[in-house]
Motif scaffolding. Structure first.
Motif, PDB file in Angstrom:
ATOM      1  N   ALA A  16     -34.474 -24.824   7.537  1.00  0.00           N
ATOM      2  CA  ALA A  16     -35.321 -23.762   8.101  1.00  0.00           C
ATOM      3  C   ALA A  16     -34.784 -22.369   7.801  1.00  0.00           C
ATOM      4  CB  ALA A  16     -35.441 -23.957   9.607  1.00  0.00           C
ATOM      5  N   GLN A  17     -33.476 -22.244   7.567  1.00  0.00           N
ATOM      6  CA  GLN A  17     -32.849 -20.931   7.429  1.00  0.00           C
ATOM      7  C   GLN A  17     -32.605 -20.495   5.995  1.00  0.00           C
ATOM      8  OE1 GLN A  17     -32.079 -18.793   9.979  1.00  0.00           O
ATOM      9  NE2 GLN A  17     -33.078 -20.230  11.366  1.00  0.00           N
ATOM     10  N   ALA A  18     -32.602 -21.418   5.051  1.00  0.00           N
ATOM     11  CA  ALA A  18     -32.116 -21.132   3.700  1.00  0.00           C
ATOM     12  C   ALA A  18     -32.815 -19.941   3.046  1.00  0.00           C
ATOM     13  CB  ALA A  18     -32.248 -22.378   2.825  1.00  0.00           C
ATOM     14  N   ALA A  19     -34.144 -19.910   3.123  1.00  0.00           N
ATOM     15  CA  ALA A  19     -34.900 -18.876   2.412  1.00  0.00           C
ATOM     16  C   ALA A  19     -34.615 -17.472   2.934  1.00  0.00           C
ATOM     17  CB  ALA A  19     -36.396 -19.170   2.503  1.00  0.00           C
ATOM     18  N   LYS A  20     -34.259 -17.349   4.200  1.00  0.00           N
ATOM     19  CA  LYS A  20     -34.042 -16.020   4.795  1.00  0.00           C
ATOM     20  C   LYS A  20     -32.575 -15.752   5.127  1.00  0.00           C
ATOM     21  CE  LYS A  20     -35.419 -18.024   9.253  1.00  0.00           C
ATOM     22  NZ  LYS A  20     -36.395 -17.989  10.357  1.00  0.00           N
ATOM     23  N   TYR A  21     -31.702 -16.687   4.765  1.00  0.00           N
ATOM     24  CA  TYR A  21     -30.290 -16.569   5.159  1.00  0.00           C
ATOM     25  C   TYR A  21     -29.645 -15.297   4.614  1.00  0.00           C
ATOM     26  CZ  TYR A  21     -25.287 -17.519   5.385  1.00  0.00           C
ATOM     27  OH  TYR A  21     -23.937 -17.420   5.607  1.00  0.00           O
ATOM     28  N   ASP A  22     -29.768 -15.061   3.313  1.00  0.00           N
ATOM     29  CA  ASP A  22     -29.077 -13.923   2.697  1.00  0.00           C
ATOM     30  C   ASP A  22     -29.496 -12.593   3.316  1.00  0.00           C
ATOM     31  OD1 ASP A  22     -27.588 -15.505   1.038  1.00  0.00           O
ATOM     32  OD2 ASP A  22     -28.858 -15.241  -0.716  1.00  0.00           O
ATOM     33  N   ALA A  23     -30.781 -12.465   3.623  1.00  0.00           N
ATOM     34  CA  ALA A  23     -31.282 -11.205   4.169  1.00  0.00           C
ATOM     35  C   ALA A  23     -30.689 -10.895   5.539  1.00  0.00           C
ATOM     36  CB  ALA A  23     -32.802 -11.244   4.265  1.00  0.00           C
ATOM     37  N   GLY A  24     -30.272 -11.920   6.257  1.00  0.00           N
ATOM     38  CA  GLY A  24     -29.746 -11.712   7.603  1.00  0.00           C
ATOM     39  C   GLY A  24     -28.241 -11.599   7.675  1.00  0.00           C
ATOM     40  N   GLN A  25     -27.556 -11.678   6.529  1.00  0.00           N
ATOM     41  CA  GLN A  25     -26.097 -11.656   6.528  1.00  0.00           C
ATOM     42  C   GLN A  25     -25.554 -10.316   6.040  1.00  0.00           C
ATOM     43  OE1 GLN A  25     -24.269 -14.252   7.851  1.00  0.00           O
ATOM     44  NE2 GLN A  25     -26.359 -14.808   8.401  1.00  0.00           N
ATOM     45  N   PRO A  26     -24.451  -9.864   6.635  1.00  0.00           N
ATOM     46  CA  PRO A  26     -23.855  -8.602   6.171  1.00  0.00           C
ATOM     47  C   PRO A  26     -23.143  -8.803   4.842  1.00  0.00           C
ATOM     48  CG  PRO A  26     -22.453  -9.607   7.824  1.00  0.00           C
ATOM     49  CD  PRO A  26     -23.705 -10.451   7.766  1.00  0.00           C
ATOM     50  N   GLU A  27     -23.118  -7.767   4.038  1.00  0.00           N
ATOM     51  CA  GLU A  27     -22.306  -7.806   2.830  1.00  0.00           C
ATOM     52  C   GLU A  27     -20.828  -7.715   3.233  1.00  0.00           C
ATOM     53  OE1 GLU A  27     -23.503  -4.831   0.106  1.00  0.00           O
ATOM     54  OE2 GLU A  27     -25.552  -5.603  -0.092  1.00  0.00           O
ATOM     55  N   LEU A  28     -19.973  -8.309   2.436  1.00  0.00           N
ATOM     56  CA  LEU A  28     -18.543  -8.343   2.740  1.00  0.00           C
ATOM     57  C   LEU A  28     -17.749  -7.782   1.560  1.00  0.00           C
ATOM     58  CD1 LEU A  28     -18.445 -11.956   4.254  1.00  0.00           C
ATOM     59  CD2 LEU A  28     -18.550  -9.794   5.530  1.00  0.00           C
ATOM     60  N   PRO A  29     -17.977  -6.532   1.196  1.00  0.00           N
ATOM     61  CA  PRO A  29     -17.349  -5.989  -0.017  1.00  0.00           C
ATOM     62  C   PRO A  29     -15.833  -5.955   0.049  1.00  0.00           C
ATOM     63  CG  PRO A  29     -18.354  -4.239   1.261  1.00  0.00           C
ATOM     64  CD  PRO A  29     -18.823  -5.530   1.862  1.00  0.00           C
ATOM     65  N   ASN A  30     -15.269  -5.634   1.219  1.00  0.00           N
ATOM     66  CA  ASN A  30     -13.818  -5.541   1.330  1.00  0.00           C
ATOM     67  C   ASN A  30     -13.173  -6.926   1.248  1.00  0.00           C
ATOM     68  OD1 ASN A  30     -14.132  -2.760   1.724  1.00  0.00           O
ATOM     69  ND2 ASN A  30     -14.266  -2.992   3.936  1.00  0.00           N
ATOM     70  N   THR A  31     -13.818  -7.910   1.855  1.00  0.00           N
ATOM     71  CA  THR A  31     -13.300  -9.277   1.811  1.00  0.00           C
ATOM     72  C   THR A  31     -13.386  -9.839   0.402  1.00  0.00           C
ATOM     73  OG1 THR A  31     -14.018  -9.603   4.103  1.00  0.00           O
ATOM     74  CG2 THR A  31     -13.541 -11.579   2.815  1.00  0.00           C
ATOM     75  N   VAL A  32     -14.526  -9.614  -0.259  1.00  0.00           N
ATOM     76  CA  VAL A  32     -14.693 -10.096  -1.633  1.00  0.00           C
ATOM     77  C   VAL A  32     -13.667  -9.440  -2.552  1.00  0.00           C
ATOM     78  CG1 VAL A  32     -16.228 -10.052  -3.636  1.00  0.00           C
ATOM     79  CG2 VAL A  32     -17.123 -10.715  -1.403  1.00  0.00           C
ATOM     80  N   ALA A  33     -13.447  -8.140  -2.394  1.00  0.00           N
ATOM     81  CA  ALA A  33     -12.484  -7.427  -3.240  1.00  0.00           C
ATOM     82  C   ALA A  33     -11.075  -7.984  -3.053  1.00  0.00           C
ATOM     83  CB  ALA A  33     -12.517  -5.931  -2.937  1.00  0.00           C
ATOM     84  N   TRP A  34     -10.706  -8.274  -1.801  1.00  0.00           N
ATOM     85  CA  TRP A  34      -9.371  -8.824  -1.542  1.00  0.00           C
ATOM     86  C   TRP A  34      -9.220 -10.209  -2.157  1.00  0.00           C
ATOM     87  CZ3 TRP A  34      -7.216 -13.036   0.933  1.00  0.00           C
ATOM     88  CH2 TRP A  34      -5.847 -12.981   1.147  1.00  0.00           C
ATOM     89  N   LEU A  35     -10.214 -11.072  -1.947  1.00  0.00           N
ATOM     90  CA  LEU A  35     -10.160 -12.417  -2.522  1.00  0.00           C
ATOM     91  C   LEU A  35     -10.134 -12.357  -4.048  1.00  0.00           C
ATOM     92  CD1 LEU A  35     -12.699 -14.249  -0.184  1.00  0.00           C
ATOM     93  CD2 LEU A  35     -10.252 -14.742  -0.365  1.00  0.00           C
ATOM     94  N   HIS A  36     -10.951 -11.485  -4.619  1.00  0.00           N
ATOM     95  CA  HIS A  36     -10.996 -11.348  -6.073  1.00  0.00           C
ATOM     96  C   HIS A  36      -9.618 -10.945  -6.604  1.00  0.00           C
ATOM     97  CE1 HIS A  36     -12.436 -10.248 -10.073  1.00  0.00           C
ATOM     98  NE2 HIS A  36     -13.601 -10.803  -9.763  1.00  0.00           N
ATOM     99  N   GLY A  37      -8.954 -10.046  -5.895  1.00  0.00           N
ATOM    100  CA  GLY A  37      -7.625  -9.630  -6.301  1.00  0.00           C
ATOM    101  C   GLY A  37      -6.609 -10.745  -6.196  1.00  0.00           C
ATOM    102  N   GLN A  38      -6.733 -11.562  -5.150  1.00  0.00           N
ATOM    103  CA  GLN A  38      -5.814 -12.691  -4.985  1.00  0.00           C
ATOM    104  C   GLN A  38      -6.005 -13.716  -6.089  1.00  0.00           C
ATOM    105  OE1 GLN A  38      -3.339 -13.217  -2.487  1.00  0.00           O
ATOM    106  NE2 GLN A  38      -3.713 -11.020  -2.261  1.00  0.00           N
ATOM    107  N   LEU A  39      -7.238 -14.012  -6.403  1.00  0.00           N
ATOM    108  CA  LEU A  39      -7.520 -15.008  -7.442  1.00  0.00           C
ATOM    109  C   LEU A  39      -7.056 -14.511  -8.802  1.00  0.00           C
ATOM    110  CD1 LEU A  39     -11.092 -16.106  -6.330  1.00  0.00           C
ATOM    111  CD2 LEU A  39      -8.991 -17.416  -6.094  1.00  0.00           C
ATOM    112  N   GLY A  40      -7.415 -13.290  -9.137  1.00  0.00           N
ATOM    113  CA  GLY A  40      -7.031 -12.744 -10.428  1.00  0.00           C
ATOM    114  C   GLY A  40      -5.543 -12.487 -10.527  1.00  0.00           C
ATOM    115  N   GLY A  41      -4.933 -12.006  -9.419  1.00  0.00           N
ATOM    116  CA  GLY A  41      -3.521 -11.675  -9.455  1.00  0.00           C
ATOM    117  C   GLY A  41      -2.615 -12.890  -9.532  1.00  0.00           C
ATOM    118  N   ARG A  42      -2.948 -13.916  -8.758  1.00  0.00           N
ATOM    119  CA  ARG A  42      -2.064 -15.087  -8.719  1.00  0.00           C
ATOM    120  C   ARG A  42      -2.415 -16.121  -9.774  1.00  0.00           C
ATOM    121  NH1 ARG A  42       1.193 -17.131  -5.208  1.00  0.00           N
ATOM    122  NH2 ARG A  42       0.190 -19.145  -4.971  1.00  0.00           N
ATOM    123  N   LEU A  43      -3.656 -16.262 -10.073  1.00  0.00           N
ATOM    124  CA  LEU A  43      -4.062 -17.398 -10.886  1.00  0.00           C
ATOM    125  C   LEU A  43      -4.530 -17.021 -12.278  1.00  0.00           C
ATOM    126  CD1 LEU A  43      -6.008 -19.374  -8.150  1.00  0.00           C
ATOM    127  CD2 LEU A  43      -3.577 -19.356  -8.640  1.00  0.00           C
ATOM    128  N   GLY A  44      -4.888 -15.773 -12.490  1.00  0.00           N
ATOM    129  CA  GLY A  44      -5.332 -15.364 -13.808  1.00  0.00           C
ATOM    130  C   GLY A  44      -6.613 -16.049 -14.231  1.00  0.00           C
TER     131      GLY A  44
END
Length: 272
Positions: A39-67
């Motif tokens: 019931a929620q899938a089609a409208k899920y993304d529209a109701g969720q906040p963006e997480l730019p700071n969290t994504v940036a941190w995770l991206h840095g961890q993945l790229g920094g440690r694992l290449g």
């Protein structure tokens, strides 16, 4: 009289199970949770906040440690809200979820060729030998309805060759939801704290990071704002409570803005 021993720990796994099984929606039953996401899938993304700071941190961890040779398993990937922006940091990605409807939304976003979609019950997948370990494993708000927390964490740790990232919150989200829970006498779910305790009980020492994000909603008028808040209080009291988070717009609408913390528990399983 013997003094209480401060080192004695309560059964975090039993507490977690009791809290999950007490959820009125019964979403700990896989078929009910799948129906919810249907019931929620089609409208899920529209109701969720963006997480730019969290994504940036995770991206840095993945790229920094694992290449560029890393692999990432996103457990409870859903519509790919985190999977897709992180896919560029790794060479192979597996998006795991038990909701075919949520994964269909992910697929509709045309994910890169190195992203594999796997539809399977999470509890089963975590102990399925056909699911190979990945360099990094991410589980973001995906354990809340799994009664067997010990089994879930043990499975995640097995699958994480180098890094396990657990994302949760401690029940402090939007101001209106926090007040609504308080007025209803509902305890604040402290899942991040419980996950940290559970990892310690399993002999792990996770790093604990809080990443601040911002959420903003815009309403055309007061009626729309009140409908969103759904607080059992007079209009004047609701507006007074929300005042620190509101900015009046020239057209009579409101801009509603607040910050919240994403709790990240990071277990390092191996060297970079």
């Amino acid at each position: 009289m013997t003094a209480p021993n401060p080192t004695v720990q309560t059964d975090v796994f039993g507490e977690w199970r009791e809290q999950v099984l007490a959820v009125r929606s019964g979403r700990w039953q896989p078929e009910r949770d799948r129906a919810y996401w249907h019931a929620q899938a089609a409208k899920y993304d529209a109701g969720q906040p963006e997480l730019p700071n969290t994504v940036a941190w995770l991206h840095g961890q993945l790229g920094g440690r694992l290449g560029g040779a890393a692999s990432l398993l996103d457990v409870g990937a859903g519509t790919g809200r985190l999977t897709l922006p992180l896919a560029g940091a790794v060479a192979r990605v597996t998006a795991l979820d038990h909701s075919p409807d949520m994964l269909a939304v992910l697929i509709s976003k045309q994910p890169p060729a190195h992203l594999e979609v796997r539809c399977q019950e999470l509890a089963d997948a975590l102990h399925d030998s056909s699911l190979a370990p990945h360099d990094a494993v991410l589980a973001a708000w995906s354990l809340a309805y799994l009664p067997d927390l010990r089994g879930a964490l043990t499975g995640l740790l097995r699958l994480a060759r180098r890094d396990l990232f657990l994302l949760e919150d401690d029940g402090l989200g939007s101001p209106h939801v926090t007040l609504r829970r308080t007025l209803a006498g509902q305890p604040r779910p402290q899942r991040a704290t419980s996950l940290r305790r559970a990892l310690h009980a399993l002999g792990e020492s996770p790093a604990h990071l809080q990443i601040t994000e911002t959420r903003e909603l815009v309403f055309p008028d007061t009626a729309a704002l009140l409908a969103q808040a759904r607080l059992p209080l007079p209009e004047a009291e609701v507006l007074e409570f929300l005042h620190p988070f509101l900015t009046a717009q020239e057209d009579g609408g409101w801009r509603y803005r607040w910050t919240f913390d994403v709790h990240v528990l990071h277990v390092r399983r191996g060297s970079a």
